[in-house]
Design an enzyme around this catalytic site. Structure first.
Site, PDB file in Angstrom:
ATOM      1  N   ARG A 189       0.819  -1.215   0.000  1.00  0.00           N
ATOM      2  CA  ARG A 189       0.000   0.000   0.000  1.00  0.00           C
ATOM      3  C   ARG A 189       0.851   1.263   0.000  1.00  0.00           C
ATOM      4  O   ARG A 189       0.320   2.371   0.088  1.00  0.00           O
ATOM      5  CB  ARG A 189      -0.951  -0.008   1.202  1.00  0.00           C
ATOM      6  CG  ARG A 189      -2.090  -1.006   1.019  1.00  0.00           C
ATOM      7  CD  ARG A 189      -3.043  -1.031   2.178  1.00  0.00           C
ATOM      8  NE  ARG A 189      -4.193  -1.891   1.861  1.00  0.00           N
ATOM      9  CZ  ARG A 189      -5.048  -2.369   2.755  1.00  0.00           C
ATOM     10  NH1 ARG A 189      -4.888  -2.079   4.041  1.00  0.00           N
ATOM     11  NH2 ARG A 189      -6.044  -3.135   2.381  1.00  0.00           N
TER      12      ARG A 189
ATOM     13  N   GLU B 260      -0.863  -9.134  -5.283  1.00  0.00           N
ATOM     14  CA  GLU B 260      -2.173  -9.732  -5.511  1.00  0.00           C
ATOM     15  C   GLU B 260      -2.069 -11.223  -5.823  1.00  0.00           C
ATOM     16  O   GLU B 260      -2.908 -12.011  -5.398  1.00  0.00           O
ATOM     17  CB  GLU B 260      -2.907  -8.998  -6.646  1.00  0.00           C
ATOM     18  CG  GLU B 260      -3.330  -7.580  -6.300  1.00  0.00           C
ATOM     19  CD  GLU B 260      -4.332  -7.518  -5.163  1.00  0.00           C
ATOM     20  OE1 GLU B 260      -4.990  -8.545  -4.859  1.00  0.00           O
ATOM     21  OE2 GLU B 260      -4.459  -6.434  -4.553  1.00  0.00           O
TER      22      GLU B 260
ATOM     23  N   TYR C 110     -10.221 -10.769 -11.311  1.00  0.00           N
ATOM     24  CA  TYR C 110      -9.947 -10.075 -10.051  1.00  0.00           C
ATOM     25  C   TYR C 110      -8.587  -9.374 -10.089  1.00  0.00           C
ATOM     26  O   TYR C 110      -8.484  -8.183  -9.771  1.00  0.00           O
ATOM     27  CB  TYR C 110      -9.997 -11.035  -8.857  1.00  0.00           C
ATOM     28  CG  TYR C 110      -9.401 -10.395  -7.629  1.00  0.00           C
ATOM     29  CD1 TYR C 110     -10.143  -9.464  -6.900  1.00  0.00           C
ATOM     30  CD2 TYR C 110      -8.090 -10.645  -7.250  1.00  0.00           C
ATOM     31  CE1 TYR C 110      -9.588  -8.808  -5.814  1.00  0.00           C
ATOM     32  CE2 TYR C 110      -7.528 -10.000  -6.161  1.00  0.00           C
ATOM     33  CZ  TYR C 110      -8.284  -9.095  -5.440  1.00  0.00           C
ATOM     34  OH  TYR C 110      -7.732  -8.433  -4.375  1.00  0.00           O
TER      35      TYR C 110
ATOM     36  N   ASP D  73     -13.382 -10.434  -5.209  1.00  0.00           N
ATOM     37  CA  ASP D  73     -12.895 -11.692  -4.651  1.00  0.00           C
ATOM     38  C   ASP D  73     -13.904 -12.198  -3.619  1.00  0.00           C
ATOM     39  O   ASP D  73     -15.016 -11.672  -3.508  1.00  0.00           O
ATOM     40  CB  ASP D  73     -11.504 -11.513  -4.033  1.00  0.00           C
ATOM     41  CG  ASP D  73     -11.503 -10.573  -2.826  1.00  0.00           C
ATOM     42  OD1 ASP D  73     -12.568  -9.981  -2.499  1.00  0.00           O
ATOM     43  OD2 ASP D  73     -10.443 -10.441  -2.183  1.00  0.00           O
TER      44      ASP D  73
ATOM     45  N   CYS E 139     -20.822  -6.589  13.176  1.00  0.00           N
ATOM     46  CA  CYS E 139     -21.705  -5.559  12.631  1.00  0.00           C
ATOM     47  C   CYS E 139     -21.673  -4.255  13.419  1.00  0.00           C
ATOM     48  O   CYS E 139     -21.842  -3.171  12.850  1.00  0.00           O
ATOM     49  CB  CYS E 139     -23.139  -6.083  12.546  1.00  0.00           C
ATOM     50  SG  CYS E 139     -23.333  -7.460  11.382  1.00  0.00           S
TER      51      CYS E 139
END
Length: 352
Positions: free
Chosen positions: A28, A40, A123, A141, A201
């Site tokens: 990143r 990747e 992807y 993905d 959540c």
């Protein structure tokens, strides 16, 4: 399927959370398409924590596509040793060679062109295009399908390949066209850290937009049929030395399972014959001083090996099994070996 109505608010919530909470990962810190491509490929079917040191060593060893394109396959496989799914490494090298030879060393920046490269599926193409070039392309993905199935109550079976087209379509409808890199990585990050198989959540930044959460169905999704029962093969592996303390190995065939990697003699035990007798029948060798080493399972995508391993000495070395030869400890260390062999080797080499 219910479509998110407040798309701008959804994007803002996702992107602000991503920029605030994203993990600090080495890939990143670059927009180099080659480096992102490497990351990747490594991340396919492999945990992030496992990939980080491999990625850093790989980039140090093969800092440019030209260097990787001309690398010896043994050196490449040694660098990949322990990551598994070695066809990924070979396909990556072949794809990089295509870029060097056919695209002047510049990774293509369109889906049509980049998808022609060996080992680059939908992807990977979308991930490289969006992260490296800022092109608004989907990168769907398993994590993204899990997130989107809950957000939009998509109940199609994600184990069916054609279902992926549904998710690609909805991602293209929602993607942030000003910052597709952060949008795609935000969805991936959400699926990896919050919207996991057991979702958290209460921590989710886009909970207000989640149809499954509002209906209390988040743990029902995604729908995924179970795979058929995996074939289990009992095998025995023998780490065999000669009188000089060298070890007997062979290189596996260039195609097929664990292609091109080095292994100790191994026999399947499907017929109930004792491992030593099986070795005698299959390889024509007589062994002595046989001791147990390790018993473990090694799981591939389609089969499982139930491994029993032994250390032994060969009685005489006048005739070796075809394809096998003896190596010193230093030579064995330098050979690229699959994970099952690595486990056995790590156990026995300290005894020397």
């Amino acid at each position: 399927m219910q479509i998110i109505m407040k798309k701008d608010e959804f994007r803002e919530a996702l992107l602000s959370w991503y920029h605030r909470e994203k993990r600090d990962l080495p890939w990143r810190h670059t927009s180099n398409p080659y480096y992102i491509w490497v990351s990747e490929i490594m991340l396919q079917q492999t945990r992030v924590d496992t990939v980080i040191p491999y990625y850093e060593r790989f980039i140090d060893s093969f800092p440019t596509m030209e260097i990787l394109a001309s690398a010896n396959e043994n050196d490449l496989l040694k660098m990949w040793e322990g990551l598994g799914y070695y066809s990924r490494a070979r396909n990556l090298q072949m794809g990089v060679r295509e870029v060097v030879e056919n695209y002047g060393g510049e990774v293509p920046d369109t889906r049509q062109e980049i998808s022609k490269l060996k080992g680059v599926g939908p992807y990977t193409a979308g991930a490289v295009l969006s992260i490296a070039f800022g092109v608004p392309e989907h990168a769907v993905d398993g994590n993204v399908m899990r997130v989107m199935s809950r957000l939009l109550l998509i109940e199609e079976d994600i184990a069916i390949p054609r279902t992926k087209k549904i998710f690609e379509t909805v991602v293209m409808e929602l993607i942030d066209r000003k910052d597709p890199s952060s949008f795609n990585q935000g969805l991936m990050e959400l699926g990896a850290t919050i919207c996991t198989p057991k979702p958290k959540c209460l921590l989710c930044p886009v909970r207000d937009f989640c149809n499954a959460f509002h209906e209390g169905r988040q743990e029902e999704l995604p729908v995924k049929t179970k795979k058929t029962t995996m074939k289990v093969i009992p095998v025995a592996s023998f780490a065999i030395q000669n009188k000089q303390g060298e070890w007997l190995l062979r290189q596996r065939p260039a195609k097929g399972l664990l292609a091109g990697l080095w292994e100790f003699p191994m026999v399947e035990r499907l017929d109930g014959i004792a491992p030593l007798e099986k070795m005698r029948q299959q390889f024509g060798v007589e062994l002595e001083n046989v001791v147990d080493v390790l018993t473990f399972k090694h799981i591939f995508s389609h089969i499982t090996w139930e491994m029993t391993s032994f250390k032994a000495q060969m009685k005489g070395t006048d005739s070796l099994p075809p394809g096998y030869r003896f190596f010193t400890v230093e030579e064995v260390e330098a050979l690229p070996k699959p994970v099952p062999v690595l486990k056995i080797w790590e156990e026995i080499k300290w005894e020397e």
